[in-house]
Design an enzyme around this catalytic site. Structure first.
Site, mmCIF file in Angstrom:
data_model
loop_
_atom_site.group_PDB
_atom_site.id
_atom_site.type_symbol
_atom_site.label_atom_id
_atom_site.label_comp_id
_atom_site.label_asym_id
_atom_site.label_seq_id
_atom_site.Cartn_x
_atom_site.Cartn_y
_atom_site.Cartn_z
ATOM 1 C CB CYS A 1 -17.165 -131.629 -88.676
ATOM 2 S SG CYS A 1 -15.568 -130.761 -88.363
ATOM 3 C CE1 TYR A 2 -22.609 -129.983 -85.039
ATOM 4 C CE2 TYR A 2 -21.188 -132.110 -84.760
ATOM 5 C CZ TYR A 2 -22.515 -131.297 -84.529
ATOM 6 O OH TYR A 2 -23.726 -132.017 -84.609
#
Length: 263
Positions: free
Chosen positions: A71-72
């Site tokens: 993800c981030y």
């Protein structure tokens, strides 16, 4: 009553995940960032995954398929990884640090295993801190790698030898910090310069969204703050409390260095 054993997923550093991607051609890669971020850039072969499409993949993939989720920053990916594990997928991985460190690790040559003899000083250091001399990127207490530990202890010779051996500059500890932050904790300007020269990411954000620049401002380390600014660290980055380095400055000296960023 019978209980169902929960299959755990595994968290990997960016370097570990990059090595797995290189070694596992059948690995299923999932990007769980928002669609716009995915469309701008993503890893080759990664499929976009959102909550509404998760049931589709849970039913489509064989349970023996290895799955890696990023993800981030490594938080949301854990939720998706746990869901795959709950549905009895045997090999599930979440990437600590998220997309950017992983993309950087994949773009760099694979870190070589040390084949030459380690110096006596490095061998003793690894033994003292229970590190594996055959895996110089392995994490130990608090998620620290040998490079992070040496930076924290202010051991310049050890840091230089580890850098020469090609260790992962972008690995993050349990708090999401890299060796750059830990060198700032040790107040060692020489180490900070060496890590910057080696190409360490200046604006890595830890699990609170804070950067090394914010840390040096908030802990009254103006000499390191100035060094980071000269190297190009971004003073406009905001942490998860929506604060910049200038708003965290703990002294007039730090505030003076950041005054041009206050507007």
């Amino acid at each position: 009553m019978a209980t169902t054993e929960r299959i755990p997923y595994q968290c990997l550093s960016a370097a570990e995940a990059a090595a797995l991607i290189r070694a596992e051609p059948d690995l299923k890669l999932f990007d769980v960032r928002d669609l716009h971020s995915y469309q701008q850039e993503h890893l080759d072969g990664a499929m976009h995954l959102s909550e509404d499409r998760l049931p589709l993949w849970l039913g489509r993939l064989p349970k023996e398929a290895p799955v890696l989720v990023y993800c981030y920053h490594g938080n949301s990916s854990k939720t998706f990884a746990q869901t795959f594990s709950d549905f009895r997928f045997a090999r599930v991985y979440s990437v600590d640090g998220g997309y950017r460190p992983l993309a950087t690790a994949l773009a760099a040559p694979a870190a070589p295993e040390p084949t030459a003899d380690l110096s006596p000083a490095l061998a003793a250091f690894l033994l003292d801190w229970d590190f594996d001399p055959k895996d110089l990127n392995a994490r130990r207490l608090h998620g620290l790698t040998p490079l992070m530990r040496a930076a924290l202890q202010g051991q310049g010779e050890i840091v230089r030898e580890l850098l020469a051996l090609g260790v992962d500059l972008h690995a993050r500890n349990d708090d999401g910090n890299t060796a750059l932050w830990l060198a700032c904790v040790s107040r060692d300007a020489g180490l900070v310069r060496e890590l910057i020269a080696a190409g360490i990411e200046l604006d890595n954000r830890n699990d609170a969204g804070s950067t090394a620049l914010m840390y040096t401002a908030s802990s009254d380390r103006p000499e390191l703050l100035e060094l980071l600014l000269e190297a190009g660290a971004d003073p406009q980055v905001r942490n998860f409390d929506d604060m910049r380095a200038v708003e965290l400055a703990a002294s007039r000296a730090c505030l003076k260095l950041l005054r041009h960023t206050a507007a």
